[in-house]
Write a protein that holds these residues in place. Structure first.
Motif, PDB file in Angstrom:
ATOM      1  N   ARG A 206       0.945  -0.865   0.068  1.00 39.19           N
ATOM      2  CA  ARG A 206       0.109  -0.067  -0.051  1.00 39.19           C
ATOM      3  C   ARG A 206       0.900   1.054  -0.089  1.00 39.19           C
ATOM      4  NH1 ARG A 206      -5.054  -0.246   1.478  1.00 39.19           N
ATOM      5  NH2 ARG A 206      -4.754  -1.431   3.570  1.00 39.19           N
ATOM      6  N   GLY A 207       2.107   1.301   0.469  1.00 36.40           N
ATOM      7  CA  GLY A 207       3.143   2.536   0.251  1.00 36.40           C
ATOM      8  C   GLY A 207       3.513   2.585  -0.919  1.00 36.40           C
ATOM      9  N   SER A 231       1.766  -7.074  -1.988  1.00 32.56           N
ATOM     10  CA  SER A 231       0.340  -7.113  -1.207  1.00 32.56           C
ATOM     11  C   SER A 231      -0.783  -7.314  -1.746  1.00 32.56           C
ATOM     12  CB  SER A 231       0.263  -6.061   0.126  1.00 32.56           C
ATOM     13  OG  SER A 231       0.190  -4.752  -0.080  1.00 32.56           O
ATOM     14  N   GLY A 247       0.809 -14.021  -0.743  1.00 28.40           N
ATOM     15  CA  GLY A 247       0.841 -14.194   0.683  1.00 28.40           C
ATOM     16  C   GLY A 247      -0.217 -15.952   0.822  1.00 28.40           C
ATOM     17  N   THR A 249      -3.390 -16.496   0.715  1.00 25.53           N
ATOM     18  CA  THR A 249      -4.196 -16.135  -0.712  1.00 25.53           C
ATOM     19  C   THR A 249      -4.104 -15.722  -2.378  1.00 25.53           C
ATOM     20  OG1 THR A 249      -5.255 -13.836   0.053  1.00 25.53           O
ATOM     21  CG2 THR A 249      -6.655 -16.047   0.870  1.00 25.53           C
ATOM     22  N   GLY A 262       7.050  -0.995   0.786  1.00 23.61           N
ATOM     23  CA  GLY A 262       5.721  -0.524   1.508  1.00 23.61           C
ATOM     24  C   GLY A 262       4.334  -1.511   1.926  1.00 23.61           C
ATOM     25  N   ILE A 263       5.551  -2.474   2.918  1.00 21.80           N
ATOM     26  CA  ILE A 263       4.526  -3.673   3.120  1.00 21.80           C
ATOM     27  C   ILE A 263       4.448  -3.655   4.889  1.00 21.80           C
ATOM     28  CG2 ILE A 263       3.993  -6.129   2.781  1.00 21.80           C
ATOM     29  CD1 ILE A 263       4.948  -5.870   0.379  1.00 21.80           C
ATOM     30  N   ALA A 266       1.982  -7.764   7.125  1.00 25.74           N
ATOM     31  CA  ALA A 266       0.930  -8.575   8.379  1.00 25.74           C
ATOM     32  C   ALA A 266       1.074  -9.947   8.142  1.00 25.74           C
ATOM     33  CB  ALA A 266      -0.726  -8.879   7.801  1.00 25.74           C
ATOM     34  N   GLN A 268      -1.078 -12.245   6.902  1.00 27.44           N
ATOM     35  CA  GLN A 268      -1.427 -13.066   5.692  1.00 27.44           C
ATOM     36  C   GLN A 268      -0.210 -13.199   4.573  1.00 27.44           C
ATOM     37  OE1 GLN A 268      -3.387 -10.952   7.482  1.00 27.44           O
ATOM     38  NE2 GLN A 268      -4.967 -12.164   8.492  1.00 27.44           N
ATOM     39  N   ILE A 282      11.792  -2.146   3.184  1.00 29.47           N
ATOM     40  CA  ILE A 282      11.555  -0.504   3.525  1.00 29.47           C
ATOM     41  C   ILE A 282      10.565  -0.340   4.023  1.00 29.47           C
ATOM     42  CG2 ILE A 282      12.064   1.280   1.686  1.00 29.47           C
ATOM     43  CD1 ILE A 282      14.222  -0.949   0.104  1.00 29.47           C
ATOM     44  N   ASN A 283      10.814   0.669   4.774  1.00 27.20           N
ATOM     45  CA  ASN A 283       9.102   1.395   5.602  1.00 27.20           C
ATOM     46  C   ASN A 283       9.494   2.599   6.173  1.00 27.20           C
ATOM     47  OD1 ASN A 283       6.025   1.409   7.444  1.00 27.20           O
ATOM     48  ND2 ASN A 283       5.995  -0.776   5.681  1.00 27.20           N
ATOM     49  N   LYS A 284       8.221   3.692   5.933  1.00 23.01           N
ATOM     50  CA  LYS A 284       8.744   4.842   6.431  1.00 23.01           C
ATOM     51  C   LYS A 284       8.379   4.476   8.345  1.00 23.01           C
ATOM     52  CE  LYS A 284       4.236   7.352   5.696  1.00 23.01           C
ATOM     53  NZ  LYS A 284       3.760   8.081   4.780  1.00 23.01           N
ATOM     54  N   HIS A 303       9.334   5.901  -1.984  1.00 24.61           N
ATOM     55  CA  HIS A 303      10.165   6.713  -3.106  1.00 24.61           C
ATOM     56  C   HIS A 303      11.391   7.372  -3.132  1.00 24.61           C
ATOM     57  CE1 HIS A 303       5.934   6.304  -3.964  1.00 24.61           C
ATOM     58  NE2 HIS A 303       5.411   5.899  -3.294  1.00 24.61           N
TER      59      HIS A 303
HETATM   60  C1  LIG Z   1      -8.928 -14.596   4.701  1.00 24.19           C
HETATM   61  C2  LIG Z   1      -7.193 -13.295   4.411  1.00 24.19           C
HETATM   62  C3  LIG Z   1      -6.086 -13.691   3.410  1.00 24.19           C
HETATM   63  C4  LIG Z   1      -5.275 -12.336   2.743  1.00 24.19           C
HETATM   64  N1  LIG Z   1      -4.911 -12.511   2.533  1.00 24.19           N
HETATM   65  C5  LIG Z   1      -3.062 -11.982   1.813  1.00 24.19           C
HETATM   66  C6  LIG Z   1      -2.394 -12.262   1.355  1.00 24.19           C
HETATM   67  O1  LIG Z   1      -2.401 -13.415   0.619  1.00 24.19           O
HETATM   68  N2  LIG Z   1      -1.347 -11.058   0.413  1.00 24.19           N
HETATM   69  C7  LIG Z   1      -1.398  -9.984   1.329  1.00 24.19           C
HETATM   70  O2  LIG Z   1      -0.759  -9.704   1.464  1.00 24.19           O
HETATM   71  N3  LIG Z   1      -2.276  -9.556   2.089  1.00 24.19           N
HETATM   72  C8  LIG Z   1      -3.511 -10.154   2.205  1.00 24.19           C
HETATM   73  N4  LIG Z   1      -4.682 -10.519   3.313  1.00 24.19           N
HETATM   74  C9  LIG Z   1      -4.423  -8.924   3.348  1.00 24.19           C
HETATM   75  C10 LIG Z   1      -3.656  -8.596   5.296  1.00 24.19           C
HETATM   76  O3  LIG Z   1      -3.983  -8.685   6.406  1.00 24.19           O
HETATM   77  C11 LIG Z   1      -3.071  -7.410   4.817  1.00 24.19           C
HETATM   78  O4  LIG Z   1      -4.115  -6.041   4.759  1.00 24.19           O
HETATM   79  C12 LIG Z   1      -1.991  -6.725   3.528  1.00 24.19           C
HETATM   80  O5  LIG Z   1      -1.481  -7.663   3.320  1.00 24.19           O
HETATM   81  C13 LIG Z   1      -1.707  -5.283   3.622  1.00 24.19           C
HETATM   82  O6  LIG Z   1      -1.116  -4.686   2.443  1.00 24.19           O
HETATM   83  P1  LIG Z   1      -0.070  -4.054   2.990  1.00 24.19           P
HETATM   84  O7  LIG Z   1       1.360  -4.294   3.996  1.00 24.19           O
HETATM   85  O8  LIG Z   1       0.280  -3.487   1.462  1.00 24.19           O
HETATM   86  O9  LIG Z   1      -0.699  -2.798   3.521  1.00 24.19           O
HETATM   87  P2  LIG Z   1      -1.394  -1.729   4.947  1.00 24.19           P
HETATM   88  O10 LIG Z   1      -0.876  -2.961   5.745  1.00 24.19           O
HETATM   89  O11 LIG Z   1      -1.703  -0.717   4.913  1.00 24.19           O
HETATM   90  O12 LIG Z   1       1.086  -1.256   4.789  1.00 24.19           O
HETATM   91  C14 LIG Z   1       1.638  -0.537   4.077  1.00 24.19           C
HETATM   92  C15 LIG Z   1       2.685   0.279   5.002  1.00 24.19           C
HETATM   93  O13 LIG Z   1       3.287   0.786   3.866  1.00 24.19           O
HETATM   94  C16 LIG Z   1       4.384   1.991   4.473  1.00 24.19           C
HETATM   95  N5  LIG Z   1       4.404   3.080   4.169  1.00 24.19           N
HETATM   96  C17 LIG Z   1       3.108   3.898   3.354  1.00 24.19           C
HETATM   97  N6  LIG Z   1       3.792   4.849   2.485  1.00 24.19           N
HETATM   98  C18 LIG Z   1       5.359   4.250   2.872  1.00 24.19           C
HETATM   99  C19 LIG Z   1       6.020   5.299   1.662  1.00 24.19           C
HETATM  100  N7  LIG Z   1       6.760   6.206   1.141  1.00 24.19           N
HETATM  101  N8  LIG Z   1       7.648   4.079   1.872  1.00 24.19           N
HETATM  102  C20 LIG Z   1       7.719   3.560   2.532  1.00 24.19           C
HETATM  103  N9  LIG Z   1       6.994   2.801   3.705  1.00 24.19           N
HETATM  104  C21 LIG Z   1       5.410   3.267   3.495  1.00 24.19           C
HETATM  105  C22 LIG Z   1       3.415   1.951   6.170  1.00 24.19           C
HETATM  106  O14 LIG Z   1       3.839   2.456   7.058  1.00 24.19           O
HETATM  107  C23 LIG Z   1       2.842   0.287   6.116  1.00 24.19           C
HETATM  108  O15 LIG Z   1       4.046  -0.458   7.236  1.00 24.19           O
HETATM  109  C24 LIG Z   1      -5.076 -11.423   3.622  1.00 24.19           C
HETATM  110  C25 LIG Z   1      -6.577 -11.085   4.865  1.00 24.19           C
HETATM  111  C26 LIG Z   1      -7.551 -11.900   5.387  1.00 24.19           C
HETATM  112  C27 LIG Z   1      -8.432 -11.592   6.076  1.00 24.19           C
END
Ligand SMILES: Cc1cc2nc3c(=O)[nH]c(=O)nc-3n(C[C@H](O)[C@H](O)[C@H](O)COP(=O)(O)OP(=O)(O)OC[C@H]3O[C@@H](n4cnc5c(N)ncnc54)[C@H](O)[C@@H]3O)c2cc1C
Length: 317
Positions: A206-207, A231, A247, A249, A262-263, A266, A268, A282-284, A303
């Motif tokens: 998401r980051g 992610s 992950g 799923t 930017g992950i 989690a 999963q 790499i995370n802020k 970025h």
């Molecule tokens: C049943 C089930 C199955 C799932 N299966 C999967 C799966 O297979 N794979 C998966 O990935 N998830 C899965 N999920 C979702 C999981 O729970 C998380 O919601 C998801 O992994 C979050 O993705 P993310 O880390 O990209 O986003 P977020 O949790 O929102 O994290 C974003 C990160 O980016 C960082 N960030 C933001 N901006 C910047 C920047 N400019 N520079 C650096 N860092 C930055 C933030 O500090 C944060 O740590 C599942 C959930 C459920 C309930």
């Protein structure tokens, strides 16, 4: 030395890397015999299998084996288990491999272990379970051990085997002909390695912020010769195609190097990548859970960090 069957994964006559990994594992435990299912075994493929330790190559070249969905491969292996009485059977823990393993276990009244990330003396398998929170060792207690091993769990090591080809005829049952393959569509392949096979994976979450910004992730991936992952937050947002989701799923990867940008980390997401040999995050947010898992961490805005990293990698080429 005890014979260990290794089901070969091949595409267009080329042996896939996971098979070389399985041969390396088999070689550490006995005498590997590669099993080629379907037409297309060439001298080059035989040489490759021998190079990585295959003492024998069973060539079941009947077209029928690939005309039907998975069942013929399970029958072929069951036939070889009966005739060769191997010490174990190894398949790749891909969707197809695991289905074959399950079917083979039923046919041979044997135990099966899936998603192994290692295999040691006595065919004791390592598995990483509950989203990777727990590591277990397990062993088949009945019949011939059938073990589905995750791609990238072992680094392939060349170790010459005799590579003696033995032709195998398979008598398929009617049941094995129940589901016929009517068409094959080749997936478009980019220049990047296949996600589950890649030695290096660079993933964005998401980051990353938008679909366009994924070019930053792709830039680093291309500099490293890596595959791109994402992610679920990123794939659900439509920033990157779902087939690249890593992950619970999504896809399970086990590369030598995993870069998570930017992950958050989690559970999963971890489930699909935590067996990577080296993890770079790499995370802020310095409190992001991914740092608990990472071997190396950079607290910063991706970025800024990722383009600099890409530039540095490119400079050293
Ligand atoms: C049943 C089930 C199955 C799932 N299966 C999967 C799966 O297979 N794979 C998966 O990935 N998830 C899965 N999920 C979702 C999981 O729970 C998380 O919601 C998801 O992994 C979050 O993705 P993310 O880390 O990209 O986003 P977020 O949790 O929102 O994290 C974003 C990160 O980016 C960082 N960030 C933001 N901006 C910047 C920047 N400019 N520079 C650096 N860092 C930055 C933030 O500090 C944060 O740590 C599942 C959930 C459920 C309930």
């Amino acid at each position: 030395m005890s014979e260990i069957l290794v089901l070969v994964e091949h595409v267009d006559g080329e042996v896939k890397k996971v098979t070389l990994e399985l041969l390396t594992l088999a070689k550490s435990l006995g005498s590997p015999s590669a099993v080629w299912a379907g037409p297309g075994l060439s001298d080059a493929a035989t040489a490759k299998l021998a190079e990585y330790g295959a003492d024998k190559v069973y060539n079941a070249s009947s077209q029928e084996i690939v005309d039907y969905v998975v069942a013929p491969k399970a029958e072929l292996l069951a036939q070889l288990v009966s005739s060769a009485a191997p010490a174990a059977v190894l398949v790749a823990a891909t969707a197809e491999g695991k289905e074959i393993a399950g079917r083979l276990a039923v046919k041979t009244d044997s135990g099966v272990i899936t998603d192994a990330v290692g295999l040691g003396d006595g065919f004791v398998a390592d598995q990483s379970i509950f989203g990777g929170g727990v590591n277990v060792k397990s062993k088949v207690a009945k019949g011939t051990p059938i073990v589905a091993v995750r791609p990238n769990s072992t680094a392939p090591v060349a170790a010459a085997g005799a590579g003696a080809v033995e032709e195998v005829a398979v008598a398929l049952s009617d049941a094995a002909r129940a589901a016929k393959v009517v068409d094959r569509v080749k997936q478009e392949k980019g220049a990047r390695p296949e996600l589950t096979e890649a030695a290096i994976v660079v993933s964005g979450g998401r980051g990353v912020g938008s679909a366009e910004n994924f070019s930053v992730i792709e830039g680093l991936a291309d500099a490293l010769g890596a595959a791109v992952g994402a992610s679920r937050a990123a794939t659900d947002a439509g920033w990157y195609p779902h087939q690249f989701q890593v992950g619970q799923t999504g896809k399970t990867v086990s590369p030598q190097l995993y870069v998570a940008a930017g992950i958050s980390g989690a559970i999963q997401h971890r489930a699909g990548m935590q067996t990577a040999k080296t993890i770079v995050a790499i995370n802020k947010d310095p409190e992001a859970p991914i740092f608990e898992l990472a071997d190396y961490g950079v607290v910063g805005d991706l970025h800024q960090v990722v383009p600099q990293l890409t530039e540095e990698v490119n400079k050293r080429k």
